[in-house]
Enzyme design. Structure first.
Site, PDB file in Angstrom:
ATOM      1  N   SER A  79      10.072  50.965  16.574  1.00 31.26           N
ATOM      2  CA  SER A  79       8.707  50.714  16.264  1.00 31.26           C
ATOM      3  C   SER A  79       8.394  51.675  15.304  1.00 31.26           C
ATOM      4  O   SER A  79       8.091  52.922  15.753  1.00 31.26           O
ATOM      5  CB  SER A  79       8.048  50.310  17.501  1.00 31.26           C
ATOM      6  OG  SER A  79       6.774  50.198  17.215  1.00 31.26           O
ATOM      7  N   HIS A  97      10.694  47.611  13.131  1.00 28.49           N
ATOM      8  CA  HIS A  97       9.450  46.941  13.766  1.00 28.49           C
ATOM      9  C   HIS A  97       8.307  47.081  13.329  1.00 28.49           C
ATOM     10  O   HIS A  97       7.940  48.319  13.305  1.00 28.49           O
ATOM     11  CB  HIS A  97       9.620  46.677  15.239  1.00 28.49           C
ATOM     12  CG  HIS A  97       8.349  45.868  16.100  1.00 28.49           C
ATOM     13  ND1 HIS A  97       8.564  44.425  16.239  1.00 28.49           N
ATOM     14  CD2 HIS A  97       7.360  46.137  16.651  1.00 28.49           C
ATOM     15  CE1 HIS A  97       7.650  44.188  16.778  1.00 28.49           C
ATOM     16  NE2 HIS A  97       6.726  44.963  17.065  1.00 28.49           N
ATOM     17  N   ASP A 106       4.140  47.128  13.205  1.00 27.97           N
ATOM     18  CA  ASP A 106       3.021  46.881  13.919  1.00 27.97           C
ATOM     19  C   ASP A 106       1.677  46.492  13.112  1.00 27.97           C
ATOM     20  O   ASP A 106       1.248  47.876  12.604  1.00 27.97           O
ATOM     21  CB  ASP A 106       2.741  47.543  15.319  1.00 27.97           C
ATOM     22  CG  ASP A 106       3.872  47.240  16.272  1.00 27.97           C
ATOM     23  OD1 ASP A 106       4.035  46.208  16.605  1.00 27.97           O
ATOM     24  OD2 ASP A 106       4.259  48.390  16.910  1.00 27.97           O
ATOM     25  N   MET A 131      -2.193  45.643  12.891  1.00 28.39           N
ATOM     26  CA  MET A 131      -3.463  45.438  13.777  1.00 28.39           C
ATOM     27  C   MET A 131      -4.456  45.660  12.737  1.00 28.39           C
ATOM     28  O   MET A 131      -4.794  46.489  12.024  1.00 28.39           O
ATOM     29  CB  MET A 131      -3.400  46.615  14.703  1.00 28.39           C
ATOM     30  CG  MET A 131      -2.117  46.871  15.569  1.00 28.39           C
ATOM     31  SD  MET A 131      -2.511  48.335  16.988  1.00 28.39           S
ATOM     32  CE  MET A 131      -0.736  48.605  17.274  1.00 28.39           C
ATOM     33  N   HIS A 138       5.070  42.275  13.166  1.00 24.93           N
ATOM     34  CA  HIS A 138       4.302  42.248  14.436  1.00 24.93           C
ATOM     35  C   HIS A 138       2.857  42.028  14.006  1.00 24.93           C
ATOM     36  O   HIS A 138       2.015  42.946  13.889  1.00 24.93           O
ATOM     37  CB  HIS A 138       4.456  43.115  15.672  1.00 24.93           C
ATOM     38  CG  HIS A 138       3.990  42.737  16.889  1.00 24.93           C
ATOM     39  ND1 HIS A 138       3.857  43.434  18.075  1.00 24.93           N
ATOM     40  CD2 HIS A 138       3.326  41.641  17.303  1.00 24.93           C
ATOM     41  CE1 HIS A 138       3.172  42.787  18.896  1.00 24.93           C
ATOM     42  NE2 HIS A 138       3.049  41.701  18.477  1.00 24.93           N
ATOM     43  N   MET A 183      -0.634  41.462  14.967  1.00 21.27           N
ATOM     44  CA  MET A 183      -1.633  41.482  15.985  1.00 21.27           C
ATOM     45  C   MET A 183      -2.900  41.323  15.179  1.00 21.27           C
ATOM     46  O   MET A 183      -3.812  42.374  15.038  1.00 21.27           O
ATOM     47  CB  MET A 183      -1.501  42.981  16.602  1.00 21.27           C
ATOM     48  CG  MET A 183      -0.379  42.808  17.643  1.00 21.27           C
ATOM     49  SD  MET A 183      -0.032  44.341  18.158  1.00 21.27           S
ATOM     50  CE  MET A 183       1.066  45.213  17.250  1.00 21.27           C
ATOM     51  N   MET A 227       5.509  40.019  25.136  1.00 24.63           N
ATOM     52  CA  MET A 227       4.986  41.423  25.275  1.00 24.63           C
ATOM     53  C   MET A 227       5.198  42.092  26.965  1.00 24.63           C
ATOM     54  O   MET A 227       4.709  41.500  27.438  1.00 24.63           O
ATOM     55  CB  MET A 227       3.472  41.392  24.709  1.00 24.63           C
ATOM     56  CG  MET A 227       3.353  41.142  23.456  1.00 24.63           C
ATOM     57  SD  MET A 227       4.085  42.383  22.408  1.00 24.63           S
ATOM     58  CE  MET A 227       3.054  43.743  22.848  1.00 24.63           C
ATOM     59  N   GLY A 261      -1.405  46.512  21.087  1.00 30.07           N
ATOM     60  CA  GLY A 261      -2.380  47.262  20.719  1.00 30.07           C
ATOM     61  C   GLY A 261      -2.413  48.723  20.712  1.00 30.07           C
ATOM     62  O   GLY A 261      -3.256  49.486  20.088  1.00 30.07           O
ATOM     63  N   GLY A 282       0.116  52.140  21.998  1.00 29.94           N
ATOM     64  CA  GLY A 282       1.460  52.756  22.515  1.00 29.94           C
ATOM     65  C   GLY A 282       1.438  53.421  23.679  1.00 29.94           C
ATOM     66  O   GLY A 282       0.429  53.701  24.303  1.00 29.94           O
ATOM     67  N   ASP A 326       8.711  43.881  23.699  1.00 31.48           N
ATOM     68  CA  ASP A 326       8.161  45.145  23.159  1.00 31.48           C
ATOM     69  C   ASP A 326       7.182  45.651  24.045  1.00 31.48           C
ATOM     70  O   ASP A 326       6.216  44.968  24.417  1.00 31.48           O
ATOM     71  CB  ASP A 326       7.461  44.472  21.872  1.00 31.48           C
ATOM     72  CG  ASP A 326       6.658  45.693  21.290  1.00 31.48           C
ATOM     73  OD1 ASP A 326       6.822  46.690  21.230  1.00 31.48           O
ATOM     74  OD2 ASP A 326       5.862  45.237  20.318  1.00 31.48           O
TER      75      ASP A 326
END
Length: 257
Positions: A39, A64, A66, A68, A99, A101, A170, A175, A177, A204
């Site tokens: 990630s 990966h 993320d 958001m 991913h 979000m 998940m 949202g 780490g 994840d």
């Protein structure tokens, strides 16, 4: 998720499912392999391109990313302009698993495809029309991932499992780490593996050397790992450890059949 919303999702997608390719039901029952995806949000964002190259050189199978939006989850990260720059920086080889979000995943399908994303993983909780969104993603040339939060039952994902390339379970609340791995999500993984034997199943959140065996034994084959890999003194050895644990579990499952 309310029964009304779940029913709305099923109804909205029913008309388009016939046009959606059922990728996970084809091939042999064991047609999945161990894949490790660092990630990149856990890396030094000031030199993201070189960090991605470093992860690939250390043996990562994919990256990966993320995304958001500050609405679906509280934090804000990056969008398609950064993905486009990253693609230009690292070349065409790394597989980008996005991913998403975000509250309106439909809005970003075409921009992400144009930016160079390979897989578009959206949250079931973020849309009332998963079937149509799956079709849009496929039409854009990307693979389809479908994610569920810890509070969403795996049965709500099941109607779509034969129409996606990957299911993401998940193992933390999305949202943020650094959260603790939620072992009580493993029954979801096991259920999916039993019901959909050839489906890619990703986990994840809080996954590293201490928790990988639980994920592998449950049936996960795509492993997202952040700081456990990227902050390690030897990322190559951590990636190899994670992959070996998953590969051995896949082999054992094959023999048990």
């Amino acid at each position: 998720m309310s029964a009304v919303l779940a029913a709305a999702r099923l109804h909205a997608g029913s008309r388009v499912l016939g046009a959606v390719r059922s990728s996970s039901s084809s091939g042999s029952a064991m047609a999945y392999s161990a894949k490790i995806g660092p990630s990149i949000l856990s890396s030094d964002l000031s030199c993201l391109g070189s960090e991605c190259v470093r992860m690939m050189e250390c043996g990562a199978d994919y990256l990966h990313l993320d995304v958001m939006d500050g609405h679906f989850v509280p934090n804000i990260t990056f969008g398609h302009p950064m993905v486009e720059c990253l693609r230009k920086s690292v070349g065409q080889d790394p597989f980008f698993d996005m991913h998403m979000m975000v509250s309106r995943p439909e809005q970003w399908v075409k921009p992400m495809a144009a930016a160079g994303a390979n897989q578009y993983t959206f949250h079931l909780e973020s849309t009332t029309n998963p079937g149509n969104l799956i079709k849009e993603i496929r039409d854009s040339g990307m693979k389809v991932g479908l994610a569920i939060k810890p509070g969403t039952t795996v049965e709500e994902l099941a109607p779509w499992a034969n129409h996606i390339d990957m299911a993401l379970v998940m193992t933390v609340e999305p949202g943020f780490g650094g959260q603790k791995f939620m072992e009580d999500m493993m029954p979801k993984v096991s259920w999916l593996r039993n019901q959909f034997p050839s489906l890619d199943i990703e986990v994840d959140g809080g996954v590293g050397p201490d928790t990988i065996h639980k994920c592998a034994e449950a049936g996960a084959n795509m492993i997202v790992s952040g700081s456990a890999v990227i902050s390690s003194d030897n990322p190559r050895s951590v990636i190899a450890l994670l992959r070996t644990a998953v590969a051995e579990a896949i082999q054992k499952r094959s023999l048990d059949r």
